[in-house]
Write a protein that holds these residues in place. Structure first.
Motif, PDB file in Angstrom:
ATOM      1  N   MET A   1      31.861  31.087  43.781  1.00 31.85           N
ATOM      2  CA  MET A   1      31.953  32.135  42.761  1.00 31.85           C
ATOM      3  C   MET A   1      31.714  33.515  43.383  1.00 31.85           C
ATOM      4  N   THR A   2      30.721  33.616  44.255  1.00 30.66           N
ATOM      5  CA  THR A   2      30.448  34.896  44.930  1.00 30.66           C
ATOM      6  C   THR A   2      31.631  35.320  45.782  1.00 30.66           C
ATOM      7  N   ASN A   3      32.167  34.377  46.552  1.00 28.41           N
ATOM      8  CA  ASN A   3      33.343  34.688  47.368  1.00 28.41           C
ATOM      9  C   ASN A   3      34.527  35.095  46.494  1.00 28.41           C
ATOM     10  N   GLY A   4      34.681  34.406  45.353  1.00 30.55           N
ATOM     11  CA  GLY A   4      35.780  34.728  44.445  1.00 30.55           C
ATOM     12  C   GLY A   4      35.682  36.136  43.897  1.00 30.55           C
ATOM     13  N   ARG A   5      34.479  36.543  43.510  1.00 34.24           N
ATOM     14  CA  ARG A   5      34.305  37.914  43.010  1.00 34.24           C
ATOM     15  C   ARG A   5      34.565  38.921  44.115  1.00 34.24           C
ATOM     16  N   ASN A   6      34.075  38.611  45.318  1.00 30.67           N
ATOM     17  CA  ASN A   6      34.289  39.517  46.448  1.00 30.67           C
ATOM     18  C   ASN A   6      35.772  39.628  46.811  1.00 30.67           C
ATOM     19  N   ASN A   7      36.522  38.549  46.549  1.00 30.71           N
ATOM     20  CA  ASN A   7      37.958  38.541  46.833  1.00 30.71           C
ATOM     21  C   ASN A   7      38.791  38.979  45.630  1.00 30.71           C
TER      22      ASN A   7
ATOM     23  N   LEU B   1      38.324  32.802  37.840  1.00 33.62           N
ATOM     24  CA  LEU B   1      36.876  32.651  37.962  1.00 33.62           C
ATOM     25  C   LEU B   1      36.336  31.707  36.893  1.00 33.62           C
ATOM     26  N   ASP B   2      36.892  31.793  35.699  1.00 31.33           N
ATOM     27  CA  ASP B   2      36.473  30.890  34.622  1.00 31.33           C
ATOM     28  C   ASP B   2      36.769  29.438  34.980  1.00 31.33           C
TER      29      ASP B   2
ATOM     30  N   ILE C   1      47.523  18.356  44.452  1.00 30.23           N
ATOM     31  CA  ILE C   1      47.388  19.723  44.955  1.00 30.23           C
ATOM     32  C   ILE C   1      46.967  20.590  43.776  1.00 30.23           C
ATOM     33  N   TYR C   2      45.841  21.269  43.909  1.00 25.62           N
ATOM     34  CA  TYR C   2      45.291  21.966  42.746  1.00 25.62           C
ATOM     35  C   TYR C   2      44.531  23.210  43.172  1.00 25.62           C
ATOM     36  N   GLU C   3      44.327  24.098  42.194  1.00 29.46           N
ATOM     37  CA  GLU C   3      43.655  25.365  42.429  1.00 29.46           C
ATOM     38  C   GLU C   3      42.411  25.460  41.553  1.00 29.46           C
ATOM     39  N   SER C   4      41.423  26.150  42.039  1.00 31.59           N
ATOM     40  CA  SER C   4      40.312  26.685  41.248  1.00 31.59           C
ATOM     41  C   SER C   4      39.335  25.664  40.680  1.00 31.59           C
ATOM     42  N   ARG C   5      39.806  24.699  39.896  1.00 32.90           N
ATOM     43  CA  ARG C   5      38.884  23.897  39.098  1.00 32.90           C
ATOM     44  C   ARG C   5      38.314  22.738  39.908  1.00 32.90           C
TER      45      ARG C   5
END
Length: 421
Positions: free
Chosen positions: A57-63, A70-71, A125-129
């Motif tokens: 989550m921290t890396n995601g906000r920084n990126n 993010l949700d 193959i998936y993203e995020s969750r």
């Protein structure tokens, strides 16, 4: 480097194929024991998994990941508990493997039927969750399939922590640890190999943004179970009970924004638009939802509504934006949905049973609902325990894909010496 990735993926594929042969004949008890061991390992690792997720989550906000991503990425204690609940549900589901149906004798004397069998090896193959890692692994194991998981780089730490618990459970149960493999490189070349290894992988399931799924659909040499986007609609028909319509329309849009079964376009019959739109607009304003409407919607609601463009009717916002259109009746509503929708999930709110049946028959979507929120289009809510994805295709699976969607049927013949004359 390219050669090493190719070699790595070949090894992963070979191991998955070998594991799939063990899983195909594994008993229900053996598979449930593995899922139970995974459950225990996850419980023991909750703090570590949530800590790993906070790093992501921290890396995601920084990126500068957008709010919808993010949700999807965030694992709260409540969502972690939901993951465990879903795993328990999968354990309790009836094992479809080995089920024999349609047994019948033929004039020749042979007895013919169909037996349900695993697909073999699933590539995911998936993203995020990060919860998808567990959902996909548990469904694959229960249905006797090996699975190769390639998560997004934004969830790398979360997926690694969850995968570690899964591997621990597999080892404890005696099933091959290679039954579930998580790709350990973020190099996009790994995806290119995975979706073309037809000798090792039987089906690909992409789960993520439209760009990812379009790429997989265009480049895969293996069958794909997919949906591109979730442009879902709710149609409030003239004979709707507005006391039902208001909470449904609110929930369908605002329960969670960054999900594929959230409503993106609200259609309202012109006969009730003057009564319904001001009431629902007030509720959306409390949630800070931006409305983009047709001319009639703008006339009724005034300057607070932005004009909707042609593109808005096609758009999956995945955020607090909603397109609104006033329609002349059910025919225009259905035509709009079939033209602009993504064949995911669409709902009608009405007390007219005849019109509701028309809507069910004529709307070409994988889930069609009467007097219910589109947010119910989900494997957990459908009693599947979890889902590996949602399919808007018509072959081989449609809608939320659970255990049965990861199986096939083969013909079986019982004979007693018969020969063909």
């Amino acid at each position: 480097m390219q050669d090493s990735i190719e070699q790595y993926m070949q090894t992963v594929g070979q191991q998955a194929r070998q594991a799939s042969r063990v899983l195909a004949s594994a008993s229900t008890q053996t598979k449930n024991n593995a899922l139970s061991a995974i459950y225990t390992a996850l419980q023991d690792s909750e703090a570590a998994i949530l800590a790993a997720n906070q790093i992501d989550m921290t890396n995601g906000r920084n990126n500068h990941l957008d709010s919808a991503l993010l949700d999807r990425l965030e694992l709260t204690p409540s969502r972690f508990k939901g993951m465990l609940h879903g795993l328990k549900d999968v354990m309790s589901l009836i094992d479809p493997i080995g089920e024999i149906t349609d047994l019948a004798y033929r004039p020749s004397g042979i007895q013919l039927g169909k037996m349900r069998v695993p697909l073999g090896v699933v590539g995911m193959i998936y993203e995020s969750r990060p919860n998808v890692t567990l959902e996909a692994a548990s469904l694959a194991l229960k249905s006797g399939n090996a699975i190769i998981l390639r998560g997004g780089s934004e969830a790398l730490q979360s997926n690694k922590a969850i995968a570690e618990a899964i591997q621990h459970g597999l080892k404890a149960s005696g099933l091959p640890e290679t039954s579930v493999q998580v790709i350990n490189t973020a190099d996009r070349a790994a995806v290119g190999h995975l979706i073309t290894m037809s000798e090792y992988v039987d089906v690909i399931v992409p789960r993520g943004g439209k760009g990812l799924i379009e790429r997989i659909s265009n480049e895969a040499r293996i069958p794909v179970i997919k949906h591109l986007d979730g442009n879902c609609h709710v149609f409030v028909e003239a004979q709707a009970d507005l006391q039902k319509a208001l909470p449904i329309a609110l929930n369908a849009k605002t329960h969670r924004y960054g999900v594929c079964n959230a409503m993106e376009t609200l259609l309202v019959d012109e006969k009730i638009a003057e009564d319904f739109l001001p009431s629902i607009a007030e509720l959306y304003a409390e949630k800070q939802v931006e409305l983009r409407g047709c001319r009639e919607t703008q006339r009724i609601l005034g300057s607070s509504v932005k004009p909707a463009s042609e593109e808005d009717w096609y758009t999956e916002y995945l955020g607090p934006i909603l397109a609104v259109k006033v329609v002349s009746g059910i025919d225009e509503a259905i035509d709009h949905i079939n033209k602009y929708g993504s064949h995911h999930t669409d709902a009608i709110i009405t007390e007219n049973f005849s019109l509701a049946r028309q809507f069910l028959a004529r709307v070409d979507s994988s889930s069609v609902m009467i007097n219910a929120s589109t947010r119910f289009a989900d494997g957990f809510e459908y009693g599947l325990g979890a889902e590996i994805g949602i399919s808007t295709d018509k072959i081989h699976a449609r809608g939320p894909v659970g255990l049965e969607g990861l199986t096939s049927q083969k013909w079986i013949v019982f004979g007693d010496g018969q020969i063909r004359q």
